[in-house]
Design a protein around this motif. Structure first.
Motif, PDB file in Angstrom:
ATOM      1  N   HIS A  22      44.378  -9.164   9.184  1.00  0.00           N
ATOM      2  CA  HIS A  22      45.145  -9.307   7.945  1.00  0.00           C
ATOM      3  C   HIS A  22      44.401  -8.646   6.774  1.00  0.00           C
ATOM      4  CE1 HIS A  22      47.316 -11.319   4.651  1.00  0.00           C
ATOM      5  NE2 HIS A  22      46.106 -11.507   4.144  1.00  0.00           N
ATOM      6  N   GLU A  23      43.107  -8.932   6.680  1.00  0.00           N
ATOM      7  CA  GLU A  23      42.344  -8.411   5.531  1.00  0.00           C
ATOM      8  C   GLU A  23      42.234  -6.879   5.606  1.00  0.00           C
ATOM      9  OE1 GLU A  23      38.662 -10.623   5.214  1.00  0.00           O
ATOM     10  OE2 GLU A  23      39.727 -12.517   4.918  1.00  0.00           O
ATOM     11  N   LEU A  24      42.076  -6.364   6.835  1.00  0.00           N
ATOM     12  CA  LEU A  24      42.023  -4.905   6.986  1.00  0.00           C
ATOM     13  C   LEU A  24      43.358  -4.279   6.573  1.00  0.00           C
ATOM     14  CD1 LEU A  24      40.040  -4.383  10.317  1.00  0.00           C
ATOM     15  CD2 LEU A  24      39.488  -3.339   8.115  1.00  0.00           C
ATOM     16  N   ARG A  25      44.449  -4.880   7.066  1.00  0.00           N
ATOM     17  CA  ARG A  25      45.776  -4.316   6.712  1.00  0.00           C
ATOM     18  C   ARG A  25      45.945  -4.328   5.195  1.00  0.00           C
ATOM     19  NH1 ARG A  25      47.922  -7.613  11.417  1.00  0.00           N
ATOM     20  NH2 ARG A  25      48.318  -6.102  13.073  1.00  0.00           N
ATOM     21  N   ARG A  26      45.527  -5.428   4.601  1.00  0.00           N
ATOM     22  CA  ARG A  26      45.661  -5.571   3.137  1.00  0.00           C
ATOM     23  C   ARG A  26      44.814  -4.526   2.394  1.00  0.00           C
ATOM     24  NH1 ARG A  26      46.702  -5.074  -0.772  1.00  0.00           N
ATOM     25  NH2 ARG A  26      47.000  -6.382  -2.600  1.00  0.00           N
ATOM     26  N   SER A  27      43.781  -4.001   3.092  1.00  0.00           N
ATOM     27  CA  SER A  27      42.907  -2.992   2.471  1.00  0.00           C
ATOM     28  C   SER A  27      43.413  -1.577   2.723  1.00  0.00           C
ATOM     29  CB  SER A  27      41.487  -3.094   3.050  1.00  0.00           C
ATOM     30  OG  SER A  27      41.027  -4.416   3.054  1.00  0.00           O
ATOM     31  N   GLY A  28      44.583  -1.442   3.355  1.00  0.00           N
ATOM     32  CA  GLY A  28      45.112  -0.098   3.649  1.00  0.00           C
ATOM     33  C   GLY A  28      44.373   0.568   4.792  1.00  0.00           C
ATOM     34  N   SER A  29      43.905  -0.230   5.755  1.00  0.00           N
ATOM     35  CA  SER A  29      43.051   0.285   6.832  1.00  0.00           C
ATOM     36  C   SER A  29      43.743   1.314   7.722  1.00  0.00           C
ATOM     37  CB  SER A  29      42.614  -0.909   7.690  1.00  0.00           C
ATOM     38  OG  SER A  29      42.199  -0.481   8.961  1.00  0.00           O
ATOM     39  N   LEU A  30      43.003   2.406   8.001  1.00  0.00           N
ATOM     40  CA  LEU A  30      43.504   3.417   8.939  1.00  0.00           C
ATOM     41  C   LEU A  30      43.464   2.875  10.367  1.00  0.00           C
ATOM     42  CD1 LEU A  30      44.345   6.380   9.554  1.00  0.00           C
ATOM     43  CD2 LEU A  30      41.913   6.881   9.839  1.00  0.00           C
ATOM     44  N   ILE A  31      42.379   2.187  10.702  1.00  0.00           N
ATOM     45  CA  ILE A  31      42.245   1.655  12.069  1.00  0.00           C
ATOM     46  C   ILE A  31      43.417   0.723  12.387  1.00  0.00           C
ATOM     47  CG2 ILE A  31      40.824   0.074  13.490  1.00  0.00           C
ATOM     48  CD1 ILE A  31      39.646   2.943  13.232  1.00  0.00           C
ATOM     49  N   MET A  32      43.783  -0.148  11.434  1.00  0.00           N
ATOM     50  CA  MET A  32      44.884  -1.078  11.712  1.00  0.00           C
ATOM     51  C   MET A  32      46.228  -0.371  11.731  1.00  0.00           C
ATOM     52  SD  MET A  32      43.555  -3.865  12.501  1.00  0.00           S
ATOM     53  CE  MET A  32      45.039  -4.798  12.745  1.00  0.00           C
ATOM     54  N   SER A  33      46.451   0.597  10.839  1.00  0.00           N
ATOM     55  CA  SER A  33      47.780   1.242  10.850  1.00  0.00           C
ATOM     56  C   SER A  33      47.952   2.030  12.147  1.00  0.00           C
ATOM     57  CB  SER A  33      48.015   2.095   9.604  1.00  0.00           C
ATOM     58  OG  SER A  33      47.119   3.178   9.603  1.00  0.00           O
ATOM     59  N   CYS A  34      46.869   2.666  12.647  1.00  0.00           N
ATOM     60  CA  CYS A  34      46.981   3.409  13.913  1.00  0.00           C
ATOM     61  C   CYS A  34      47.105   2.450  15.094  1.00  0.00           C
ATOM     62  CB  CYS A  34      45.788   4.351  14.091  1.00  0.00           C
ATOM     63  SG  CYS A  34      45.760   5.662  12.854  1.00  0.00           S
ATOM     64  N   ALA A  35      46.448   1.292  15.004  1.00  0.00           N
ATOM     65  CA  ALA A  35      46.580   0.295  16.075  1.00  0.00           C
ATOM     66  C   ALA A  35      48.018  -0.231  16.107  1.00  0.00           C
ATOM     67  CB  ALA A  35      45.583  -0.842  15.857  1.00  0.00           C
ATOM     68  N   ASP A  36      48.552  -0.553  14.950  1.00  0.00           N
ATOM     69  CA  ASP A  36      49.928  -1.075  14.882  1.00  0.00           C
ATOM     70  C   ASP A  36      50.925  -0.051  15.425  1.00  0.00           C
ATOM     71  OD1 ASP A  36      49.163  -3.517  13.863  1.00  0.00           O
ATOM     72  OD2 ASP A  36      49.384  -2.903  11.767  1.00  0.00           O
ATOM     73  N   ALA A  37      50.670   1.224  15.127  1.00  0.00           N
ATOM     74  CA  ALA A  37      51.605   2.272  15.556  1.00  0.00           C
ATOM     75  C   ALA A  37      51.489   2.568  17.056  1.00  0.00           C
ATOM     76  CB  ALA A  37      51.349   3.545  14.753  1.00  0.00           C
ATOM     77  N   ASN A  38      50.411   2.129  17.688  1.00  0.00           N
ATOM     78  CA  ASN A  38      50.198   2.447  19.111  1.00  0.00           C
ATOM     79  C   ASN A  38      50.061   1.193  19.963  1.00  0.00           C
ATOM     80  OD1 ASN A  38      49.801   5.529  19.460  1.00  0.00           O
ATOM     81  ND2 ASN A  38      48.796   4.988  17.527  1.00  0.00           N
ATOM     82  N   GLN A  39      50.722   0.124  19.510  1.00  0.00           N
ATOM     83  CA  GLN A  39      50.620  -1.177  20.174  1.00  0.00           C
ATOM     84  C   GLN A  39      51.237  -1.156  21.572  1.00  0.00           C
ATOM     85  OE1 GLN A  39      51.980  -4.049  17.413  1.00  0.00           O
ATOM     86  NE2 GLN A  39      51.390  -5.790  18.664  1.00  0.00           N
TER      87      GLN A  39
END
Ligand code: FAD
Length: 471
Positions: free
Chosen positions: A70-87
């Motif tokens: 949650h905190e990473l997503r809230r920080s605009g994280s690249l790792i989380m956005s790429c993880a979410d897109a490749n779930q």
């Protein structure tokens, strides 16, 4: 503007570079693959997942790593956005297609106008005209760089082998069986004579425990670990047990100098000791219990110990190659090397453990370095947040632990867990006024902790909102 240099394009380096660029600052990533390989990475993509494809639980209400998501997503994280897109489907966990994930991170970084990716090994301390550097070279940092860091900071700056004893949540220990006492009631510096939790065993229980240890499934050594010998005094418990049935009773499980407070007339045949592991007293480690047993076997076997039948583990034991800094000693509160503040560190090399934790430390390091470059003051995340709790562990929130030899070096890598957070007064009753017990009580407590964390994180991250044009 001078660029910030990031050495290592793994989970931490990729996230750090992204956060710096989001603030409108140029970045150069120096990644040694494919010019030079590591023993675990297979390809040349950035943010390669070397083992599992899971980012663990995505539950941000009840799980500490989910809260980091949650905190990473809230920080605009690249790792989380790429993880979410490749779930890929994995129940309540966040698992990814590892190639799709790494490709997406690589593309986003290579396409960013402020980011340059170079493929080269940095084989010593970086050139002096690099005035701001983030070192994110991970657990398999190339020897040339780790030797240079060692030379700069002194003998006990780096560890190369991770010998981890399991760590238990204090509240899951059965205190009707375990008792507090230091061996021979010895009062050490800052101690009380009651510094250890002791779990007693009779002969029958000890014999069954030794049998289970000898028969337990162990993890194989990776080829590249085979040449790294066990340290003296740091043998896995199952190896000690296999050397002789009484070995553990004369080593970490010796019963001498201890009197069972619940049954003073009966001498324990063997005793497992647990030592406070964090300043809050919420975590205890099992003294001398480093092990190569598989996680499943550890859970089963350690629950045979009287007092630990319902133990919840903040982390299980392990023994593997892992380069990490003695961070509480050598890093300052914003992850700069005290001996050379132009160098900041990020990722597993700082003493966190896990993909998500490494990315989170990368995120914080990137934000701190960016603020410094912009000449703006900044604060660390509050310790009530998951990132703040992790930072506290790395930079010194932990109390010093001792190794088997009794030397003071003891900092060990750790996943994020609720034991690292300051305690909270949790609701005692449910919405109908009914008193909460057992699992409901634990759920309420975790819920209160994650709510507090989210609120406090929101207050902190606002100061790092990127300028519109840099997004
Ligand atoms: P890395 O992702 O390893 O990135 C470091 C990068 O730096 C690499 O790309 C490397 O090539 C580069 N590099 C190293 N030295 C230099 C140099 N001198 N110059 C330039 N580049 C350099 N965590 C989990 O959550 N789940 C798992 O299943 C898991 N399995 C693991 C298995 C193994 C074998 C290991 C070693 C670790 C594992 N971890 C796991 C732990 C850890 O989370 C990962 O290692 C994670 O990738 C760490 O992120 P990082 O960014 O710190 O390092």
């Amino acid at each position: 503007m001078n660029p910030i240099h990031v050495i290592g394009g793994g989970l931490a380096g990729s996230e750090a570079a992204w956060q710096v660029a989001r603030q409108g600052i140029p970045v150069v990533i120096h990644e040694m693959r494919p010019v030079r390989k590591t023993d675990a990475h297979q390809g040349e993509g950035l943010a390669e997942l070397v083992c599992s494809n899971s980012f663990r639980s995505d539950d941000s209400e009840q799980n500490a790593v989910g809260l980091l998501h949650h905190e990473l997503r809230r920080s605009g994280s690249l790792i989380m956005s790429c993880a979410d897109a490749n779930q890929v489907p994995a129940g309540s966990a966040l698992a990814v297609d590892r190639n799709g994930f790494s490709d997406a991170v690589t593309k986003a970084l290579e396409d960013h106008p402020l980011i340059t990716v170079t493929r080269e090994e940095i084989s010593g301390l970086p050139p002096e005209d690099w005035d701001s550097v983030i070192v994110a070279t991970g657990p398999l940092t190339s020897p040339a760089l780790s030797e240079a860091v060692l030379e700069r900071c002194g003998e006990d700056a780096l560890a190369f082998f991770d010998a981890i004893a399991p760590i238990v949540h204090f509240e899951s220990v059965d205190l009707s069986k375990a008792w507090f006492q230091s061996r021979y009631d010895k009062v050490g510096p800052g101690g009380t004579g009651k510094d250890y939790l002791n779990c007693p065993m009779d002969k029958e229980q000890y014999d069954a425990f030794i049998d289970a240890l000898i028969e337990g499934d162990t993890t194989d050594f990776k080829e590249w670990e085979e040449n790294t010998p066990y340290f003296d005094g740091c043998l896995p418990i199952e190896v000690m047990a296999a050397r002789g049935r009484e070995t553990l009773r004369h080593g970490p499980m010796k019963p001498m100098g201890l009197t069972n407070a619940h049954n003073p007339d009966v001498k324990a045949y063997a005793v497992v000791q647990l030592r406070q592991d964090n300043a809050l007293g919420t975590l205890y480690n099992m003294v001398g219990f480093q092990t190569k047993l598989k996680y499943g076997a550890q859970g089963d076997i350690f629950k045979m110990i009287p007092g630990l039948e319902n133990a919840q583990f903040a982390r299980l034991g392990g023994l593997h190659r892992n380069t990490f800094l003695n961070s509480p000693k050598v890093l300052d509160g914003s992850l700069r090397l005290k001996a050379e503040p132009r160098l900041r560190f990020a990722g597993q090399i700082t003493g966190c453990e896990g993909y998500v934790e490494s990315a989170s430390v990368g995120c914080m390091t990137g934000l701190f370095a960016a603020k410094e470059r912009l000449g703006q003051s900044f604060e660390s995340p509050p310790e009530t947040t998951a990132m703040g709790a992790l930072l506290g562990h790395i930079t010194g929130g932990h109390i010093a632990r001792e190794t088997e030899q009794g030397s003071p070096r003891s900092f060990q890598p750790m996943n994020v867990n609720f034991g690292l957070f300051p305690p909270i007064e949790a609701p005692k009753t449910d919405a109908d006024g009914k008193r909460l017990k057992g699992k409901d009580k634990t759920r309420a407590k975790k819920g209160a902790m994650t709510q507090r964390a989210k609120q406090d994180f929101e207050g902190w991250i606002l100061a790092f909102e990127p300028p519109q044009a840099a997004e």
